[in-house]
Design an enzyme around this catalytic site. Structure first.
Site, short mmCIF file in Angstrom:
data_model
loop_
_atom_site.label_atom_id
_atom_site.label_comp_id
_atom_site.label_asym_id
_atom_site.label_seq_id
_atom_site.Cartn_x
_atom_site.Cartn_y
_atom_site.Cartn_z
N TYR A 222 -7.67 0.94 -3.85
CA TYR A 222 -6.44 1.30 -4.54
C TYR A 222 -5.80 0.04 -5.09
CZ TYR A 222 -4.39 -0.76 -0.50
OH TYR A 222 -4.06 -1.66 0.46
N THR B 255 0.81 -1.21 0.00
CA THR B 255 0.00 0.00 0.00
C THR B 255 0.85 1.26 0.00
OG1 THR B 255 -1.73 -1.14 1.17
CG2 THR B 255 -1.79 1.22 1.30
N THR C 102 1.53 -4.55 4.29
CA THR C 102 1.43 -4.89 5.71
C THR C 102 0.88 -6.31 5.96
OG1 THR C 102 -0.72 -3.79 5.75
CG2 THR C 102 1.18 -2.52 6.51
N ASP C 103 0.16 -6.85 4.97
CA ASP C 103 -0.53 -8.13 5.21
C ASP C 103 0.42 -9.25 5.65
OD1 ASP C 103 -2.85 -6.90 4.54
OD2 ASP C 103 -3.15 -7.92 2.63
N LYS D 43 0.51 -8.19 12.57
CA LYS D 43 -0.50 -7.23 12.13
C LYS D 43 -1.74 -7.42 13.00
CE LYS D 43 -2.77 -5.19 8.15
NZ LYS D 43 -3.02 -5.16 6.71
N GLU E 30 -1.43 -30.56 27.67
CA GLU E 30 -2.62 -31.40 27.46
C GLU E 30 -2.33 -32.50 26.45
OE1 GLU E 30 -6.75 -29.86 27.25
OE2 GLU E 30 -5.77 -27.93 27.58
#
Ligand code: GLU
Length: 352
Positions: free
Chosen positions: A49, A36, A115-116, A188, A309
């Site tokens: 965008y 971005t 950023t993903d 993120k 567990e």
């Protein structure tokens, strides 16, 4: 004539002084991958965008004052939204970064990135770049064409972080919205907000503000860093997939991955890396087929505890410690290039 000569002398002297000042500034190479921060939209008031449209030299042009603090150059490694990040681009980035430091072409590297998947790239680079010189990732949540675009400020901050003497030896970092985060811990946290990143287990390690950088803590594993994993152009990374656990989940995805003969499976389990009986049986089949199965958690913080567990020794699984499933996958892929021994793999998860 005399006047012309003196003007020329002054000009030459000024250029020399400028060149000398430029030489003394820390050298930063920006490796751009898209995202971005390089995104362009149809209008300033719309969020839509296309990621990765704006070339790196134009991005640097949005922060002209940076020339006073660093000597900057940019290289376009890729132009993708980071949902399209690939292992090939990771390798290209890492190999170029290692080359830059080996040839002393720069004092620091900044990587611009969507950023993903930024946290995955940051951790990958952290594991394969042996230099103690700074590598700082950043990006933005709003495209360059938006009102209040956050890209220029994030890029400027990332450069101030990269050139700060205190940044050396901290491994790869993410600088975002004035926070500084360790690559191993960062995640993120928001789909659309400009304060997109956090480190749920440890918090940010510092802050970039007004051109100044302050550190508050140091990641323990960076104080005594383990041996970096060697990556070359010929390194073939094994296939490791992630399976998400949820209430009443059928185990078909695990059986599908067994049929695909994958090398590793990370399970984003519930709570302390738990899964249901159907998964339990499928995990046994995967382990029997020679697949390394790593228990992680879909919970955003905390660690997955060995033999809690679930008895990992009996089941033949390993645990991710406090890595998220997406980071456990990155580490397992790289660790499998070194060993297939479960004990050694577990040790890697406890030390890297
Ligand atoms: N999907 C885009 C990416 O990761 C948008 C997120 C961003 O860059 O902020 O590249």
């Amino acid at each position: 004539m005399k006047k012309l000569l003196s003007v020329l002398v002054v000009l030459v002297l000024t250029l020399q002084v400028q060149a000398q000042t430029q030489e003394k500034l820390p050298r930063v190479i920006i490796l751009a991958t898209g995202g971005t921060i390089a995104g362009a939209g149809a209008s300033a008031d719309r969020a839509g965008y296309t990621a990765g449209k704006i070339p790196i030299d134009d991005l640097i042009g949005t922060i002209p004052s940076v020339k006073k603090i660093a000597s900057i150059s940019g290289e376009q490694i890729a132009s993708v939204g980071s949902q399209d990040m690939t292992i090939e681009i990771w390798k290209k980035l890492a190999i170029r970064a290692n080359e830059i430091f080996a040839k002393n072409e720069a004092d620091a590297i900044v990587v611009t990135h969507g950023t993903d998947t930024q946290e995955e790239t940051a951790y990958f680079l952290d594991l394969v770049i042996p230099s103690d010189k700074p590598v700082v990732l950043t990006g933005s949540m709003r495209p360059a064409t938006a009102i209040s675009a956050d890209g220029p400020k994030n890029l400027y901050d990332a450069i101030t972080v990269a050139i700060n003497p205190e940044t050396k030896g901290r491994g790869v970092l993410v600088s975002f919205n004035e926070g500084i985060y360790d690559a191993r811990e960062v995640m993120k946290m928001s789909t659309t907000k400009t304060d997109a990143f956090g480190s749920p287990n440890t918090g940010p390690i510092g802050q970039a503000y007004d051109g100044r950088v302050e550190y508050y803590s140091r990641a323990v594993r960076e104080v005594n860093p383990p041996k970096p994993i060697v990556l070359t152009a010929d390194t073939k990374l094994p296939r490791v997939d992630i399976v998400y656990m949820y209430a009443d989940a059928p185990a078909d995805q695990i059986d599908f991955l067994i049929s695909k003969k994958v090398d590793g499976i990370v399970i984003a389990g519930v709570g302390n890396g738990n899964f249901n009986k159907a998964y339990m049986e499928a995990v046994k089949r995967a382990v029997k087929a020679g697949i390394i199965v790593c228990r992680a958690s879909r919970a955003p913080s905390g660690r997955v505890v060995l033999h809690d567990e679930i008895n990992d020794e009996e089941l033949g699984t390993i645990v991710s410690d406090d890595l998220t499933a997406q980071k456990a996958r990155v580490l397992l892929m790289l660790a499998l290039t070194r060993t297939k021994d479960k004990k050694q793999l577990q040790e890697i998860f406890f030390t890297y």
